[in-house]
Design a protein around this motif. Structure first.
Motif, short mmCIF file in Angstrom:
data_model
loop_
_atom_site.label_atom_id
_atom_site.label_comp_id
_atom_site.label_asym_id
_atom_site.label_seq_id
_atom_site.Cartn_x
_atom_site.Cartn_y
_atom_site.Cartn_z
N VAL A 18 0.84 -1.20 0.00
CA VAL A 18 0.00 0.00 0.00
C VAL A 18 0.87 1.25 0.00
N ARG A 19 1.95 1.22 0.78
CA ARG A 19 2.87 2.36 0.83
C ARG A 19 3.50 2.60 -0.53
N ALA A 20 3.90 1.51 -1.23
CA ALA A 20 4.52 1.66 -2.55
C ALA A 20 3.52 2.16 -3.59
N LEU A 21 2.26 1.75 -3.48
CA LEU A 21 1.24 2.17 -4.44
C LEU A 21 0.80 3.61 -4.25
N THR A 22 0.75 4.07 -3.01
CA THR A 22 0.14 5.37 -2.72
C THR A 22 1.13 6.45 -2.30
N GLY A 23 2.32 6.02 -1.84
CA GLY A 23 3.25 6.99 -1.27
C GLY A 23 2.83 7.47 0.10
N MET A 24 1.85 6.81 0.72
CA MET A 24 1.36 7.19 2.04
C MET A 24 1.67 6.10 3.05
N GLU A 25 1.82 6.51 4.29
CA GLU A 25 2.08 5.57 5.38
C GLU A 25 0.75 5.10 5.98
N PRO A 26 0.37 3.82 5.76
CA PRO A 26 -0.92 3.36 6.29
C PRO A 26 -0.89 3.06 7.78
#
Length: 588
Positions: A18-26
């Motif tokens: 998810v981090r790699a796809l969005t650039g956000m820290e889940p």
């Protein structure tokens, strides 16, 4: 916008992906980042190559946190199944997939991660085989490495295809917004987040808070960090509530369109999984973001009654799952068949109910619900999840046609029985019939009235029986007729009426039946006295006085005064300012 939940074994790289796809820290908690393990739900979003937006609910993979995982997956329509190439299928892979299957999730995608550590082929084949046996069916599979970035473009393209296949719910659908997080923002107050699965939220909307019925107002909306005036599902949404303390709302609560969901703590369900007879007596129901302990009462091979520890806002066809927290395993999915089930008090009621449930599939059906319930308010049907198209029988009451015909026949039978026991009564009070027929609303009584029944003077009687009198009363009326034969306007005195058996009730019955004409009190004449009086008075010089009328009619003031007033009221005579009268309309 669509929302997708991750699923898979602990440490298979869900959050990294998810981090790699969005650039956000889940991972929201410092403890999660320190331990490198997701504990609670995480959230992130991105845009896909087509420009479509997608949000992710990142769930924990450890078996201790499955309840948190289920709170995130429950309201979400699709899943990204994550399996590590170097470990393959693992126990929590199986439990997460079992949960998706139990919840009826039909849209999904497989990501085989850590391809920089092992050949993804064996893990892919194994995972596709397991997934294909569930309601997800065949899914696309993408090999990817969050570390090197290999396969990420292909994964984004596959996500685009998945989002393109997913249905868009109706914006006019009622809102049931399951809360998965609540917190306080300084200067704004309480904020709740969740996945909006359908319907539309607008700033200023009034909603119900869970099953409490308490009305709350939407102060503000955000999605993906942007303030919005309105949002339609499917979307991740943050809702700022006006005047709601933080401790009054939390995970498992729901914001609802008022009057459109049934608060209930007893439901009948169909189980998809273990046979009902093998279920523990107490399990946990996961539905939406809620987790509620329930007691199970088996009713059939695959049907049961669940008694919830606290009410939930449910509808027909809702999907949930049962889990045994002791054994830490999913027992199966459930489909809600009835949110207002009948009580099971009599011997044999459970077996009869099992037979009824065998023919139910949880799909809302207005005619079927009316057949089962007989009478139900429109609001009750709507809270069950039905779109009501039929016409009410009265007010907002809807009825099954066969049940309504049966009630009509029973009403007529009750009226006949009542009048047979009380022949001098003018009819049956509606309240008595309301209780005798055990109707839920008194307004239904008069709605049931039809030929041969009529409503007369606030009572229900048989319209074709107005001339019928008990034999004793009929004989007394004949004696009055004999007394008046030679002097039709010399009304019998009250003592004479009592002597021949016409007391208050008998006299009233005779008047209602049209056998006698009441001028007032106990002053009665025969029904044709009015026309005869007009004929006599029309022969007098016009206008005429009360004294002249009394003499012409050969009667007393006791009769003449009310008789002339009756003629005035019927328009046969008119009283002049000097108290004389003229005949206006001689009889034919």
């Amino acid at each position: 916008m669509q929302v997708i939940a991750t699923a898979g074994h602990v440490d298979h790289g869900k959050s990294s992906l998810v981090r790699a796809l969005t650039g956000m820290e889940p991972d929201r908690w410092a403890e999660e980042r320190r331990r490198g393990m997701t504990i609670d739900l995480g959230f992130a979003w991105t845009s896909l190559p087509s420009g479509a937006g997608v949000a992710f609910v990142d769930v924990p993979g450890h078996e201790r946190f499955v309840p948190n995982m289920l709170a995130g997956v429950g309201p979400v329509p699709a899943a990204l199944m994550v399996v590590a190439a170097d470990e393959g299928w693992m126990p929590q892979s199986a439990e997460h997939l079992a949960a998706l299957h139990a919840l009826g999730v039909r849209y999904g995608l497989l990501a085989v991660t850590r391809t920089d550590l092992a050949d993804p082929g064996p893990a892919t084949a194994q995972a596709l085989d397991r997934i294909g046996a569930t309601c997800l069916g065949p899914v696309d599979a993408v090999a990817v490495s969050a570390l090197t970035g290999a396969g990420l473009p292909e994964l984004r393209t596959a996500l685009d295809r998945l989002v393109g296949r997913m249905p868009v719910p109706a914006a006019d659908a009622p809102v049931r917004f399951w809360v998965d997080r609540s917190f306080t923002v300084h200067g704004s107050g309480t904020v709740v987040t969740g996945t909006l699965g359908g319907g539309e939220l607008r700033t200023g909307d009034e909603l119900e808070l869970g099953v409490t019925g308490r009305r709350v107002r939407v102060r503000g909306l955000q999605s993906h960090g942007v303030a919005r005036d309105r949002l339609a599902g499917v979307a991740r949404v943050a809702v700022n509530l006006r005047g709601v303390p933080r401790d009054r709302v939390g995970r498992g609560d729901a914001l609802l369109t008022p009057g459109r969901f049934q608060p209930t703590d007893v439901v009948d369900v169909r189980l998809h999984g273990d046979p009902v007879a093998r279920l523990p007596a107490t399990v946990v129901l996961h539905l939406g973001s809620a987790a509620v302990q329930v007691r199970v009462r088996p009713l059939g091979v695959d049907t049961a009654r669940l008694r919830l520890a606290r009410p939930l806002p449910l509808r027909l066809g809702d999907r949930g799952l049962l889990r045994d927290p002791g054994q830490r395993r999913v027992l199966g999915g459930v489909t809600v068949l009835d949110v207002v089930p009948p009580p099971l008090r009599r011997r044999g009621a459970a077996a009869s109910r099992a037979a009824d449930l065998a023919g139910m599939d949880g799909r809302p059906d207005e005619r079927a619900e009316l057949r089962r319930r007989g009478l139900v308010r429109r609001s009750g049907l709507e809270r069950m999840g039905l779109i009501v198209t039929g016409r009410p029988v009265v007010g907002d009451w809807h009825a099954d046609p066969d049940h309504w015909r049966d009630l009509t026949g029973r009403l007529a039978d009750e009226v006949r029985r009542y009048l047979a026991d009380r022949p001098l009564e003018p009819g049956v009070p509606p309240a008595a019939l309301w209780h005798r027929l055990d109707l839920p609303d008194r307004a239904l009584v008069e709605a049931l009235v039809g030929p041969p029944l009529v409503v007369r003077e606030g009572r229900i009687t048989i319209g074709t029986a107005t001339g019928a009198l008990p034999p004793a009363v009929s004989r007394a009326v004949d004696r009055v007729g004999a007394d008046l034969a030679g002097a039709p306007f010399r009304a019998p005195e009250a003592t004479r009426l009592a002597e021949i058996g016409l007391n208050h009730r008998e006299l009233a019955a005779a008047v209602r039946a049209g056998a006698l004409l009441r001028l007032g009190g106990a002053v009665v004449l025969l029904p044709d006295a009015v026309d005869e009086a007009v004929r006599v008075l029309a022969r007098l010089p016009q206008p005429f006085t009360l004294s002249g009328a009394r003499q012409a009619l050969d009667t007393t003031r006791r009769v003449a005064v009310p008789l002339l007033e009756l003629l005035d009221a019927r328009g046969a005579t008119r009283r002049l300012p000097d108290d004389t009268r003229v005949v206006l309309r001689p009889p034919p």
